[in-house]
Structures are given as structure tokens and as C-alpha cells.
Design an enzyme around this catalytic site. Sequence first.
Site, mmCIF file in Angstrom:
data_model
loop_
_atom_site.group_PDB
_atom_site.id
_atom_site.type_symbol
_atom_site.label_atom_id
_atom_site.label_comp_id
_atom_site.label_asym_id
_atom_site.label_seq_id
_atom_site.Cartn_x
_atom_site.Cartn_y
_atom_site.Cartn_z
ATOM 1 N N SER A 1 0.803 -1.231 0.000
ATOM 2 C CA SER A 1 0.000 0.000 0.000
ATOM 3 C C SER A 1 0.834 1.277 0.000
ATOM 4 O O SER A 1 0.288 2.379 0.048
ATOM 5 C CB SER A 1 -0.927 -0.013 1.219
ATOM 6 O OG SER A 1 -0.198 -0.308 2.409
ATOM 7 N N GLU A 2 2.148 1.144 -0.071
ATOM 8 C CA GLU A 2 3.032 2.298 0.098
ATOM 9 C C GLU A 2 2.738 3.428 -0.884
ATOM 10 O O GLU A 2 2.656 4.606 -0.501
ATOM 11 C CB GLU A 2 4.501 1.861 -0.043
ATOM 12 C CG GLU A 2 5.045 1.070 1.139
ATOM 13 C CD GLU A 2 4.807 -0.419 1.015
ATOM 14 O OE1 GLU A 2 5.444 -1.180 1.764
ATOM 15 O OE2 GLU A 2 3.975 -0.841 0.180
#
Length: 257
Positions: free
Chosen positions: A130-131
Site C-alpha cells: 500500500s506504500e
Amino acid sequence: MAEELVHLTSDAGIATITLDSPHNRNALSAQLRRELRDHLESAIADDAVRVIVLAHTGPVFCAGMDLKESRAAGAEDQGVNEFPELLERIWNSPKPVVARLAGPARAGGVGIVAACDIAVCADTATFAFSEVRIGVVPAVISVTVLPRLHARQAHELFLTGETFSARRAVEIGLLNSTVAAEALDAETRRYTDMLALGGPKALAATKEMLRRTRPTDMGEDFTQMLALSAGFFASEEGQEGIRAFAEKRKPSWAPQS
């Protein structure tokens, strides 16, 4: 004194390290990272421990870095600076490490899963890199994750941040197995029981062999691997295993019950 966020227990050669910070989804806070590192060191140093299991309390295995601690901190003060040491310790542990996930993993949590030798999860668990969706890069975890994933899927999942299922995690190489939640303990035990049958020194050397960079020349590769193989055939551990096989008994290191 702050309450412990990571616990270590040991039984019959299996050390279980449990993340217990459900209030923040087992995020990698400074305290949790420190305690996880210390318990890993303790389990690795304990001669009675044959296999290490990473488990968790609460609905989430690990949500990644603790973003509250990341706010307003400069690059030198970010908690991620301590993360490579932790991932490397799991990756290079001479003892097999098994990840047991009853719930989701995100970002740095997926990096921990990838660093383990074996990873099993409940079929309801989900995963995501999800960065990029919060404007950061999955850089540190790429060191452990990319050797596991097929290249096309790595590009897709790192760039989109899409949430994906446990089944897909198995298909792309991130996980070994996914089972119904009620079968998770049995599946974890199936792996730990098998791992405990291996000679401790042979397991450590096999892990190191799997991590090594292979020479481009096949002859050189065979030379190195022959020395490793012949040395273990002649070793004390190897000779004990050979005798046990001939005598139809368990070798000295295997559980005797």
C-alpha cells in the site's frame, strides 16, 4: 514500564514469537521492532529451539510501519531505518522461520512474511503493498519480497497498491499455503513438525545455500556444492543420520515421541 508488545514462548523445540499490539494492528512501532528483534535473537541463541514461528494476536498480522511515529520526522529519524536489520535477521536465521497469519498483512508486514522461510495463512487474509497510495516507496521490503514474486505480478502489485487475496498470494509465490481459519494451527504444526526432522546444522547450511549467489560457471558451482555435500556426508550430524536410517530409528536431533 511499558507493557510488552511481543511475547516469546517455547515448547518442544518450537519457539513462538507473538506480535501483541492489536490496538494499532500490530504496526511496527519502535517498541515492537525492538522487542521483536530481541526475541528473535533469544530464540536463535537457544540451542533447544529448532523452529521459530511468527504469530500474532488480534485481527491483523501486521499493518506495516507505525505512521504516527513517522509524522514530522526527518529522513534520519524514520523508524524504517531500523527495518533492514530486522528483515535480515529473519532472512538469515540459521533456524527455519514460519509465518502464521490469521489476518491481513500490509506493506512492511508483507516484508516480514516474505523474509520467513515458510508462510501459511487463513484463507480470509488479504495483502497489499500500500506504500504508493500514501506517497512512499516499498523500497526496503523489496529486498525480501522481490525474490519471492514473479516479476509481472510484482510490477502490478507494487505500482497499484491493490489488495489481493490469500489464494493469489500463494499463486504468485508470497505464501506456501492457505487454509480455512480453523485449520491454521494444524497447517502450521504440519510444517513445524517436518522442519524439526531436519538436522540443525544441515538446515542452517541448506538455508545458506538457498540464499547464495550462484556462480555463472556450472563447473565452479558443482565444485562448491560437492565440497558442501561431501562435508556433510562425513560430518558428525550426517553420520548420525545415516546410522539412524540403517537402524530404522529417529536420529538424535529429531523429536523422539
